[in-house]
Write a protein that holds these residues in place. Structure first.
Motif, PDB file in Angstrom:
ATOM      1  N   SER A  13       0.832  -1.213   0.000  1.00 54.24           N
ATOM      2  CA  SER A  13       0.000   0.000   0.000  1.00 54.24           C
ATOM      3  C   SER A  13       0.863   1.258   0.000  1.00 54.24           C
ATOM      4  O   SER A  13       0.692   2.146  -0.843  1.00 54.24           O
ATOM      5  N   TYR A  58      -2.607 -11.543  -7.567  1.00 53.99           N
ATOM      6  CA  TYR A  58      -2.042 -10.885  -6.387  1.00 53.99           C
ATOM      7  C   TYR A  58      -0.791 -10.147  -6.843  1.00 53.99           C
ATOM      8  O   TYR A  58       0.353 -10.572  -6.603  1.00 53.99           O
ATOM      9  N   CYS A 138      -3.518  -4.218   7.758  1.00 45.55           N
ATOM     10  CA  CYS A 138      -4.616  -4.794   8.555  1.00 45.55           C
ATOM     11  C   CYS A 138      -4.135  -5.938   9.422  1.00 45.55           C
ATOM     12  O   CYS A 138      -4.808  -6.330  10.373  1.00 45.55           O
ATOM     13  N   THR A 421      -7.183   0.732   3.106  1.00 45.27           N
ATOM     14  CA  THR A 421      -7.887  -0.502   3.496  1.00 45.27           C
ATOM     15  C   THR A 421      -8.319  -0.467   4.965  1.00 45.27           C
ATOM     16  O   THR A 421      -8.241  -1.468   5.686  1.00 45.27           O
ATOM     17  N   SER A 427     -11.406  -4.438   2.047  1.00 43.80           N
ATOM     18  CA  SER A 427     -10.050  -4.858   2.393  1.00 43.80           C
ATOM     19  C   SER A 427      -9.868  -6.351   2.603  1.00 43.80           C
ATOM     20  O   SER A 427      -9.709  -7.116   1.661  1.00 43.80           O
ATOM     21  N   VAL A 428      -9.914  -6.797   3.864  1.00 41.93           N
ATOM     22  CA  VAL A 428      -9.506  -8.170   4.189  1.00 41.93           C
ATOM     23  C   VAL A 428     -10.456  -9.235   3.656  1.00 41.93           C
ATOM     24  O   VAL A 428     -10.127 -10.422   3.715  1.00 41.93           O
ATOM     25  N   SER A 430     -11.217  -9.428   0.604  1.00 45.36           N
ATOM     26  CA  SER A 430     -10.993  -9.454  -0.842  1.00 45.36           C
ATOM     27  C   SER A 430      -9.559  -9.863  -1.162  1.00 45.36           C
ATOM     28  O   SER A 430      -8.746 -10.080  -0.272  1.00 45.36           O
ATOM     29  N   ASN A 431      -9.291  -9.948  -2.470  1.00 45.10           N
ATOM     30  CA  ASN A 431      -7.901  -9.915  -2.930  1.00 45.10           C
ATOM     31  C   ASN A 431      -7.400  -8.524  -2.564  1.00 45.10           C
ATOM     32  O   ASN A 431      -7.817  -7.526  -3.152  1.00 45.10           O
ATOM     33  N   MET A 432      -6.528  -8.458  -1.574  1.00 47.59           N
ATOM     34  CA  MET A 432      -6.194  -7.138  -1.035  1.00 47.59           C
ATOM     35  C   MET A 432      -5.456  -6.257  -2.028  1.00 47.59           C
ATOM     36  O   MET A 432      -5.498  -5.034  -1.917  1.00 47.59           O
ATOM     37  N   SER A 435      -8.057  -4.181  -3.645  1.00 47.00           N
ATOM     38  CA  SER A 435      -8.602  -3.175  -2.726  1.00 47.00           C
ATOM     39  C   SER A 435      -7.581  -2.090  -2.417  1.00 47.00           C
ATOM     40  O   SER A 435      -7.929  -0.912  -2.280  1.00 47.00           O
ATOM     41  N   ILE A 436      -6.320  -2.495  -2.302  1.00 45.85           N
ATOM     42  CA  ILE A 436      -5.263  -1.511  -2.034  1.00 45.85           C
ATOM     43  C   ILE A 436      -5.144  -0.537  -3.209  1.00 45.85           C
ATOM     44  O   ILE A 436      -5.105   0.681  -3.033  1.00 45.85           O
TER      45      ILE A 436
END
Ligand code: FAD
Ligand code: N01
Length: 529
Positions: A13, A58, A138, A421, A427-428, A430-432, A435-436
């Motif tokens: 991030s 990822y 997170c 996030t 966030s957590v 999902s595929n972070m 989201s990031i």
């Protein structure tokens, strides 16, 4: 040092945030507590540490050249491969020169007159910035539970989330591991292969599905890359932040034979596909029970001793209401002669002793203890910093009854403070990576908007924050998630408020909401020049 923006945390991030803020011409510095970059992938070096989202997804999507050129060895990446990738990105985009390592932010105070944040660190440095962006992660505050006598334990002990960088050799040793979440489930098969004996102390059995991991198939890689942009867009608009195909059919609309075949098909695909069998899997208890029983049957198939299999079968929470574990040979590991499962609900751990661990029923001699006991998730890293907003109010006090935010991005009373996030965003769940990127891009666009209009201050109103916080709770309450004692609920930390922290409305739906807010001139936020 006076900056436009300050970023805390040099994980995926913080590094991407830096890249985007450079694009805006901001003078920006990243402060990172660790001695290296990479966040999660820098700290979590335990044996078997691996991603549960497929490598091709990822990864950053912001650079077409990067995503085309990078080659991932495995379908699901190992920690060293992800760390190598993050370091490559940092070099490729020349990010390191603005990252200060080994510097922990301890306090951040908003000066209402100067309209700037003052940031203090454990090295004694003091910096000021107009905008403060917390990219603190997170899952970045490892938690070692209270264990009486640990200081007298004569062996070595480790937490998976703060693993020694030169590795740990368990050859010939008697190892005990506490915790059977994702970290434990990944580490157990590998440690079992090395140790003389492994004792697993299990409090709650967990659902886990096979990853079916292996070398990344070159044909899969080529076809995914041929449409990388389109695939990323599918992920961005999906619920999970991936291209996995979610079912749109609820259980009652599926004939039993079709449902059975569908469960087997998803099982054969592996990983998070098992969360997507029925459209009502996480909202309807009966639908969920079908998947849960299917998963328990697979455990009984994989574990030879029926008594051990029974102990490994989760019964106290619906399927996938704790983060689903994705494993390689986890349950099969209990078929080994050198592995013992101890149910610490039946015989709680009383204390550590110089020679090992004593439970209510026995003394277990150990050379090493591994804590795979998780993290103070979502709020832990934010609350660890003494953050003071308007009128000196602290974030710890504002969140005493659970986190409150607008969109998981900002908090009322804390102007110009962004959380990447943060709680209240998907966030957590999902595929972070997806989201990031979404959060970083939204924040960068927002700061660009402010700059272009000579606006210096942004803050959500208390009413907007209340509405969003209520919405997050209402959407959560429509699901089965609150039924589990998960870290999503803060249930793993004694005394933490029991609140479902992430937003379960879906990555795509959430993105649309954030886009709408921006298109309407940052609706719900007060802007001041
Ligand atoms: P982090 O990577 O946590 O980085 C935050 C950084 O902030 C850390 O380096 C920390 O040292 C620093 N920091 C915190 N507080 C301070 C402070 N006060 N001062 C200075 N620095 C500070 N997500 C997935 O989507 N798929 C996966 O398969 C997956 N696997 C995971 C496996 C493990 C073992 C763990 C723990 C998490 C996993 N996650 C996974 C979640 C993972 O955390 C995210 O995917 C992502 O790496 C988070 O990046 P981040 O930069 O937001 O946070
Ligand atoms: O932590 P956890 P984790 N006494 O909190 C037990 C991500 N991740 O590090 O269930 C005894 O899930 C606890 O028991 P219980 C992923 O998002 C991803 O494993 O509370 N036991 C539980 O079994 C994941 O969800 C990947 O009863 C105690 C375990 O310790 C998140 O990080 C890999 C205890 C903790 O499980 C956290 O995972 C790793 C105590 N006092 C992590 N306290 C992948 O991508 C806790 N426990 C694959």
């Amino acid at each position: 040092m006076d900056l436009d923006s300050m970023i805390v945390g040099a994980g995926v991030s913080g590094l991407y945030m830096l890249h985007r803020l450079r694009g805006l011409g901001h003078a920006t510095v990243v402060l990172e507590a660790g001695d290296g970059i990479g966040g999660t992938w820098y700290w979590n070096r335990y044996p078997g540490a691996r991603c549960d989202i497929e490598s091709l997804e990822y990864s950053y999507s912001f650079s077409e050249d990067l995503q085309q050129e990078w080659h991932w060895p495995d379908r699901y990446s190992l920690q060293p491969d992800i760390l190598r990738y993050v370091n490559h990105v940092a070099d490729r985009f020349d990010l390191r020169r603005d990252v200060r390592l080994a510097t922990r932010v301890t306090r951040a105070t908003f000066d209402e007159v100067a309209r700037r944040w003052t940031i203090e660190t454990d090295t004694g440095s003091v910096l000021t910035a107009t905008y403060l962006i917390m990219a603190t992660g997170c899952l970045s505050v490892p938690r070692v539970p209270e264990l009486e006598g640990l200081e007298d334990f004569g062996g070595r002990w480790y937490h998976t989330g703060a693993w020694p960088h030169d590795g740990v050799d368990f050859t010939g040793r008697r190892v005990g591991i506490i915790g059977t979440g994702s970290s434990g489930i990944q580490a157990i098969p590998i440690i079992a292969r090395q140790a003389r004996h492994l004792t697993v102390f299990q409090r709650t059995p967990n659902f886990s599905v096979p990853a079916w991991n292996g070398p990344l198939d070159p044909d899969v890689e080529a076809s995914f890359k041929a449409d990388y942009g389109a695939n990323r867009e599918i992920a961005r608009r999906s619920d999970s932040g991936t291209t996995l195909e979610a079912s749109t059919t609820p259980t009652h609309a599926m004939a039993p034979e079709v449902a059975k075949a569908e469960l087997e098909r998803r099982w054969a695909q592996g990983g998070f596909n098992m969360e997507l069998v029925f459209a009502d899997e996480t909202t309807d208890a009966n639908a969920n029970a079908i998947v849960a029983e299917f998963a328990r049957r697979k455990i009984r198939d994989r574990v030879k001793d029926p008594a051990v299999a029974a102990l490994l079968c989760p019964t106290d929470h619906p399927f996938a209401t704790k983060r689903l574990c994705v494993d390689t040979d986890y349950f099969e590991t209990y078929n080994r002669d050198n592995v013992t499962l101890v149910d610490i609900r039946a015989e709680p751990i009383a204390r550590a002793t110089p020679a090992g661990v004593r439970t209510a029923a026995r003394e277990v001699a150990l050379d090493d203890i591994v804590f795979a006991t998780g993290f103070d998730a979502m709020t832990g890293a934010l609350m660890a910093v003494d953050i003071r907003g308007r009128g000196g109010q602290s974030l710890r006090a504002a969140w005493a009854a659970g986190p409150r935010s607008y969109l998981g991005l900002m908090v009322a009373g804390f102007p110009n403070l962004f959380t990447v996030t943060g709680p209240g965003s998907p966030s957590v769940l999902s595929n972070m990576m997806t989201s990031i990127e979404q959060h970083v891009e939204w924040i960068a666009a927002c700061l660009g908007h402010l700059r272009d209009r000579h606006i210096r201050l942004i803050e959500p109103s208390a009413e907007t924050e209340q509405r969003w916080t209520d919405h997050v709770r209402e959407v959560g309450d429509q699901t089965l998630y609150p039924r589990a004692n998960s870290w999503y609920m803060g249930a793993n930390i004694p005394g933490k408020p029991r609140v479902f922290m992430p937003y379960v409305g879906g990555v795509g739906a959430y993105r649309t909401i954030c886009e709408g807010v921006a298109e309407h001139g940052y609706e719900g936020f007060a802007l001041a020049s």
